[in-house]
Design an enzyme around this catalytic site. Sequence first.
Site, PDB file in Angstrom:
ATOM      1  CD  GLU A 173      -3.215  -1.066   1.958  1.00 38.18           C
ATOM      2  OE1 GLU A 173      -3.261  -0.198   2.844  1.00 38.18           O
ATOM      3  OE2 GLU A 173      -4.139  -1.864   1.736  1.00 38.18           O
ATOM      4  CD  GLU A 304      -3.654  -5.978   3.006  1.00 35.00           C
ATOM      5  OE1 GLU A 304      -4.538  -5.233   3.472  1.00 35.00           O
ATOM      6  OE2 GLU A 304      -2.431  -5.773   3.142  1.00 35.00           O
TER       7      GLU A 304
HETATM    8  O1  AHR Z   1      -5.433  -5.828   6.891  1.00 31.54           O
HETATM    9  C1  AHR Z   1      -5.393  -4.652   7.608  1.00 31.54           C
HETATM   10  C2  AHR Z   1      -4.708  -3.522   6.859  1.00 31.54           C
HETATM   11  O2  AHR Z   1      -5.446  -3.176   5.745  1.00 31.54           O
HETATM   12  C3  AHR Z   1      -3.354  -3.829   6.286  1.00 31.54           C
HETATM   13  O3  AHR Z   1      -2.338  -3.684   7.209  1.00 31.54           O
HETATM   14  C4  AHR Z   1      -3.223  -2.802   5.208  1.00 31.54           C
HETATM   15  O4  AHR Z   1      -2.378  -3.231   4.162  1.00 31.54           O
HETATM   16  C5  AHR Z   1      -4.645  -2.556   4.772  1.00 31.54           C
HETATM   17  O5  AHR Z   1      -4.943  -1.229   4.708  1.00 31.54           O
END
Ligand code: AHR
Length: 501
Positions: A173, A304
Amino acid sequence: MAKLYVNEKKKTGHINPELYGHFAEHLGRCIYEGGYVGENSEIPNTNGMRNDVVAALKEMEIPVLRWPGGCFADEYHWKDGIGPKESRKKMINTHWGGVVEDNSFGTHEFFELCEQLGCKTYVNGNVGSGTVQEMSEWVEYMTLEGISPMADLRKQNGREKPWKVDYFGVGNENWGCGGNMTPEYYGNLYRRYQTYVRNYNSDAPIRKICGGANVADYFWTEEVLNTCFSHNPPGFHGFMDGLSLHYYVHPEGWETKGSATEFDEKVWYKTLAKAIYMEELIERHGAIMDQYDPEKAVGMIVDEWGTWFSVEPGTNPGFLYQQNTMRDALVAGVSLNIFNKHCDRVKMANIAQMVNVLQSVILTEGPKMVLTPTYHVFRMYRNHQDADLVESFIEGVKKIGEEEEYAVPNLHESVSVAKDGSVTLTLSNLSVSEDIEVEAAFAELEPASVTAGILTNDMHACNTFENPEHVKEEPFTAYEITGKGLKFIIPTCSIISFSVK
Ligand code: AHR
């Protein structure tokens, strides 16, 4: 009545086992308590890893695990997590709950966990606050067999042989918590950092993952690819094997999110509609990737995904601990079907997160453990791993839901054929009010042996530490074999997995 056509003769792609991957971050009680309790814990463990959690994940056939973050990855300095535990640095986990991180779970422990799980490894490096040297030395420490300062250090710390790093993420990110970069700036950093992610073992090359977009940020995808693909030597696909995509479902939006357990039918459908939006994201980011990489050499890595609700009342807001109901099971069911159906481009997906954080497959409380409805879906879908996707189509799908904007199909499916020829068919009924009669028709297959399981319950149903088996897979036998097909009724709010030969 709906008719499900399956052409088991028409293979349209290969389902990488990694589509069923998981993610464990140093966040709340995911690593500590969830997976790792330390050698001296009274909770039964092997080298510090919880025996109950490891056994459950193996049973579910976890194929790959991503670590150490997440946002944590771009603040993680791997050298803090090696060597004697008593002398490892303690730090504050500023992102997640402001608690002390004692670094007792580090590189050696991650590989120990993956060895116990028998899964592939996905390590996420630090671009946001780390140096090229730090990243390059980590790769050397983990994977170099010969003589070098980092290989020697690893041996000094008790590990003679290098480990296998299957995937390496160059930052996380980086448009946000990983450094708030612009796509062009990150694209250039990606080119530079990845250069030093050396492949020391040509038999086991590391696959490099470039940090991709958040949700519908198509500009990020376009700009990063434009930067990474320019001036490439022949055969270099933007210097990457994968490009990530992050997308979470929060029914009431980022600020409010909504409760994990208290919701009405309107929110049920809204949540599922937001889960199905994953398909549009894959298609639109995929179309941009197609322009740069028409051969599909670069995988889309949805590293994710999952539901993100308000935390359970009374728990640390920075720990992201939430319950998991049949709604999560349906989100998992449709998402995994979508990944299967896009397996030509999607090569890995990692639900967030493995234990005790967001849409977990496992929750723990002291020595107790519960398997969530989402766990059962992953287990029911496990035969899709490493199988070939085949053509399928449902005639008679109805759009349901109270708000037009959030209408969803009442049925959702994917079908694959495994190496032994067996057909795996996973089908969800998203309706909370209507059982649906289904006739499945195969092209040629005359079912001789059928086994099936069903996950079904009230939409709010969940497993608690007091009642851990309230939602679980049950055998499904209420089907009729009809020549080249099957006939059955799929109840409201349920998922069925068939294995047919
Ligand atoms: O999964 C929780 C968070 O969500 C992670 O650390 C991040 O990459 C995303 O914003």
